[in-house]
Design a protein around this motif. Structure first.
Motif, PDB file in Angstrom:
ATOM      1  N   GLU A   1     -79.186   9.962  31.071  1.00 44.46           N
ATOM      2  CA  GLU A   1     -80.466  10.032  31.780  1.00 44.46           C
ATOM      3  C   GLU A   1     -80.697   8.824  32.679  1.00 44.46           C
ATOM      4  OE1 GLU A   1     -83.702  12.405  30.044  1.00 44.46           O
ATOM      5  OE2 GLU A   1     -82.973  11.622  28.118  1.00 44.46           O
TER       6      GLU A   1
ATOM      7  N   GLY B   1     -77.684   9.558  24.702  1.00 42.91           N
ATOM      8  CA  GLY B   1     -78.121  10.235  25.924  1.00 42.91           C
ATOM      9  C   GLY B   1     -78.717   9.297  26.949  1.00 42.91           C
TER      10      GLY B   1
ATOM     11  N   SER C   1     -87.014   9.064  29.445  1.00 48.26           N
ATOM     12  CA  SER C   1     -86.212   9.897  28.535  1.00 48.26           C
ATOM     13  C   SER C   1     -86.881  11.261  28.433  1.00 48.26           C
ATOM     14  CB  SER C   1     -86.126   9.238  27.154  1.00 48.26           C
ATOM     15  OG  SER C   1     -85.558   7.955  27.245  1.00 48.26           O
ATOM     16  N   ARG C   2     -86.289  12.235  29.091  1.00 51.98           N
ATOM     17  CA  ARG C   2     -86.888  13.572  29.116  1.00 51.98           C
ATOM     18  C   ARG C   2     -86.179  14.570  28.204  1.00 51.98           C
ATOM     19  NH1 ARG C   2     -87.358  11.812  34.618  1.00 51.98           N
ATOM     20  NH2 ARG C   2     -89.557  11.723  35.257  1.00 51.98           N
ATOM     21  N   HIS C   3     -84.966  14.236  27.758  1.00 52.07           N
ATOM     22  CA  HIS C   3     -84.180  15.223  27.013  1.00 52.07           C
ATOM     23  C   HIS C   3     -83.598  14.699  25.701  1.00 52.07           C
ATOM     24  CE1 HIS C   3     -84.301  17.904  30.486  1.00 52.07           C
ATOM     25  NE2 HIS C   3     -84.044  16.843  31.229  1.00 52.07           N
ATOM     26  N   PHE C   4     -83.428  13.392  25.542  1.00 54.79           N
ATOM     27  CA  PHE C   4     -82.725  12.873  24.373  1.00 54.79           C
ATOM     28  C   PHE C   4     -83.590  11.907  23.562  1.00 54.79           C
ATOM     29  CE2 PHE C   4     -79.312  13.950  27.453  1.00 54.79           C
ATOM     30  CZ  PHE C   4     -78.703  14.947  26.715  1.00 54.79           C
TER      31      PHE C   4
ATOM     32  N   LEU D   1     -76.655  19.355  28.091  1.00 51.84           N
ATOM     33  CA  LEU D   1     -77.740  20.199  27.581  1.00 51.84           C
ATOM     34  C   LEU D   1     -77.251  21.609  27.287  1.00 51.84           C
ATOM     35  CD1 LEU D   1     -80.743  19.104  29.824  1.00 51.84           C
ATOM     36  CD2 LEU D   1     -80.260  18.442  27.461  1.00 51.84           C
TER      37      LEU D   1
ATOM     38  N   ARG E   1     -75.318  21.367  24.039  1.00 49.19           N
ATOM     39  CA  ARG E   1     -76.218  21.108  22.909  1.00 49.19           C
ATOM     40  C   ARG E   1     -77.072  22.325  22.563  1.00 49.19           C
ATOM     41  NH1 ARG E   1     -81.452  17.380  23.711  1.00 49.19           N
ATOM     42  NH2 ARG E   1     -82.090  19.350  24.696  1.00 49.19           N
ATOM     43  N   ASP E   2     -77.636  22.965  23.580  1.00 49.62           N
ATOM     44  CA  ASP E   2     -78.642  23.999  23.345  1.00 49.62           C
ATOM     45  C   ASP E   2     -78.049  25.383  23.132  1.00 49.62           C
ATOM     46  OD1 ASP E   2     -80.467  21.978  23.685  1.00 49.62           O
ATOM     47  OD2 ASP E   2     -80.930  22.481  25.777  1.00 49.62           O
TER      48      ASP E   2
ATOM     49  N   LEU F   1     -75.801  15.688  32.721  1.00 50.38           N
ATOM     50  CA  LEU F   1     -76.973  16.188  32.000  1.00 50.38           C
ATOM     51  C   LEU F   1     -76.907  17.696  31.819  1.00 50.38           C
ATOM     52  CD1 LEU F   1     -79.788  15.630  30.787  1.00 50.38           C
ATOM     53  CD2 LEU F   1     -80.721  15.940  33.091  1.00 50.38           C
ATOM     54  N   ASP F   2     -76.588  18.409  32.889  1.00 48.29           N
ATOM     55  CA  ASP F   2     -76.526  19.872  32.814  1.00 48.29           C
ATOM     56  C   ASP F   2     -75.501  20.323  31.783  1.00 48.29           C
ATOM     57  OD1 ASP F   2     -78.439  20.024  34.804  1.00 48.29           O
ATOM     58  OD2 ASP F   2     -77.012  20.441  36.414  1.00 48.29           O
TER      59      ASP F   2
END
Length: 334
Positions: free
Chosen positions: A96, A92, A82-85, A206, A209-210, A202-203
């Motif tokens: 992932e 997420g 889990s690198r992002h969520f 993110l 979200r960001d 994922l792209d």
């Protein structure tokens, strides 16, 4: 030797399993798949998040016997990072985990709170044209009185990723009605390659979200982020609404029940009977009764009592109607 056709080529099926409720739902999923989809074409992978900075506690399945049941049913445990969520947005996981599936092999993802109720081989998947679950309600966006409408909100997202908004519309529905716009429940989706699909998913997620577009200023993305990004991903790969015949997924072949009280309250009798059949063997019961909702709803008969609250010929139209009655009568469990 005959050549393998698209319709009999191997397919990877992925669900997520982790500590708590999901490991027991994963056992139910695996049992239902083994009973209802014979043969080895559909290969089950249970994606398992690994410990890391985004998980305050170890997320791995912590019931050794549940893991043994899964592996005994032929499931492959698939670790992923889990690198992002992580714990902040566990939905997420489905995004992932796709990177851990074999590249270039077709896959079908299901939420773990799903039962396979028929043979998945009956479903004519065209993996080049993805789709997702149409068993959904108009949960996003929530239109504010003086805020952007459906068209402005969704158009902003399509523009963000260089997608053609107009071709996504279902013009059978009027302007500013939610079903005009491409929207799915993210409890099921498929594609020809998990790496390509997962990276784009994922792209997009993110980016939304960001740095959400200004049109999303009034909108919540928790828990809706996956369902906001998913239609954009599907549209970008040439998929859409009507890629499968109706009545198979979320119908005769699968059931996304969400919670056991909802399963007993609203699903057809065959689904209830399948659940109780696969949960009955002693080796299964010994494990599943450790999860309180399964213990009380299935083994102690509260599910059948919850079902008796509802007139099968006059069921609520919306999920909230089921939830409200179940909560009021003391049958709600998650």
């Amino acid at each position: 030797m005959g050549q393998t056709t698209v319709q009999d080529a191997p397919v990877n099926v992925m669900i997520v399993g982790q500590a708590g409720r999901l490991q027991y739902e994963a056992v139910l999923f695996a049992l239902s798949l083994s009973v209802c989809t014979p043969g080895g074409r559909f290969r089950l992978h249970v994606a398992e998040p690994q410990p890391g900075p985004l998980w305050p506690e170890d997320p791995r399945m912590d019931d050794a016997e549940a893991r043994e049941l899964l592996e005994g049913l032929g499931a492959r445990i698939l670790p992923f990072e889990s690198r992002h969520f992580g714990a902040a947005y566990p939905y997420g996981n489905k995004i992932e985990a796709l990177a851990a599936l074999p590249e270039g092999e077709p896959f079908v993802f299901f939420d773990t709170d799903t039962l396979v109720t028929g043979d998945l081989a009956r479903v004519p998947f065209d993996f080049a044209r993805p789709t997702a679950s149409l068993r959904r309600e108009g949960t996003w966006p929530k239109i504010e009185l003086y805020g952007p409408g459906y068209t402005a909100t969704w158009r902003a997202l399509y523009d963000r990723f260089g997608l053609d908004f107009e071709s996504s519309l279902d013009r059978a529905w009027p302007e500013e009605y939610w079903q005009r716009y491409l929207y799915f429940n993210a409890g099921f989706f498929f594609h020809a390659c998990p790496r390509r699909f997962g990276q784009r998913f994922l792209d997009y997620a993110l980016s939304i979200r960001d740095a959400p577009p200004p049109e999303l200023v009034c909108q919540s993305l928790d828990p809706w982020l996956d369902q906001v990004a998913l239609p954009l991903v599907i549209h970008s790969f040439g998929g859409g609404r009507e890629m499968l015949p109706p009545g198979l997924i979320d119908g005769e072949v699968t059931c996304h029940y969400r919670t056991l009280p909802l399963l007993y309250a609203r699903e057809r009798a065959a689904v209830v009977e399948l659940l109780e059949e696969i949960a009955a063997p002693n080796r299964v019961k010994r494990v599943l009764k450790r999860h309180e909702p399964i213990k009380r709803m299935v083994y102690q008969g509260r599910g059948r009592k919850a079902r008796a609250l509802f007139d099968r010929d006059d069921l609520p139209r919306r999920e909230q109607g089921f939830r409200n009655r179940l909560k009021r009568e003391g049958f709600w469990m998650r």
